[in-house]
Structure formats: C-alpha cells, structure tokens
Design a protein around this motif. Sequence first.
Motif: not given
Length: 144
Positions: A91-119
């Motif tokens: 995903a990082r390669r295909f979407f040309e994201l930095t680790d920090w950007q992808l972390h911000d999208i998918v990591c649990h530290c922002h939202v818990g174990a699950t993420i709502r798709a809208r978020w």
Amino acid sequence: MKHQTLDQLHAVADVHAEATYLVETRSQRLERWAKLLEQNPDRRLEAFAGTEYKPAEIREMMRYDGSPITVAFEDPIFRAQGLTDDTYGEARRFFELTDWQLHDIVCHCHVGATIRARWAASRVRAAMSERLGFLAWLRGTFAY
C-alpha cells in the motif's frame, strides 16, 4: 480470432466496463481509495497494531484481514494497475505514501482496534492534501 458480441462475452467472462478507467496519478489513486471506503461508511475495518514500533522489514509485510488496505485490494481496477496484495508495504508503494502518512491512515493508536471506513477515508484525503515540506520530511525521517 473469433469475434463475439458483448452478450456472448458476458456469458463466458466477467466483463467490467470500469476496468478501462485509468487511475494514473497518486492523487487519483488516493481519491479512488477514499471513495471505495465511503461506499460503506460505517463498515468496521481492522486497524494495524503498532506500525511505528515494528522494524521496517516486519512493517512491510504486515496485513490484517478486513483492513482499509483490504478495501483497496478488493478493487479490480487497483489490482489491474499493479496493487499486488494488501500488505502495509505494498500500500505504501502503490499509493506513494510515507510511513508516517500510512501510519496515520491505518494504525490503531488513533482509533483503537477497528476503524470506521468513513474515518479511514478522511485520513486518506488528508494524505492527499498534505504538503511534504521540510518539517514533514524531518518527522518522517526520525519517526521511522
């Protein structure tokens, strides 16, 4: 070569008119990913655990069933254009994201174990508008 009508092709193949749609630029890919996430805005997606603490080689191979990245990988257009799996690194390669950007999208530290798709979609859009200035580069260099 045997010529067939569209109806004949539908009988033997799964034909998708949207497969001819090209998603060429980084912005177009991110916009399409956000729209795919917004198709089911309340869908609960699996968050990645601790991406910022994993060694790079482990982080690259991380994947979770039903993650925001899985939503992208389920798209036949993304797969046709080179998205090979639903790992963090791909995903990082295909979407040309930095680790920090992808972390911000998918990591649990922002939202818990699950993420709502809208978020997740809102985070993808935030990555689209982020300008990579010196401070963003510096943060990315030292965060990973």
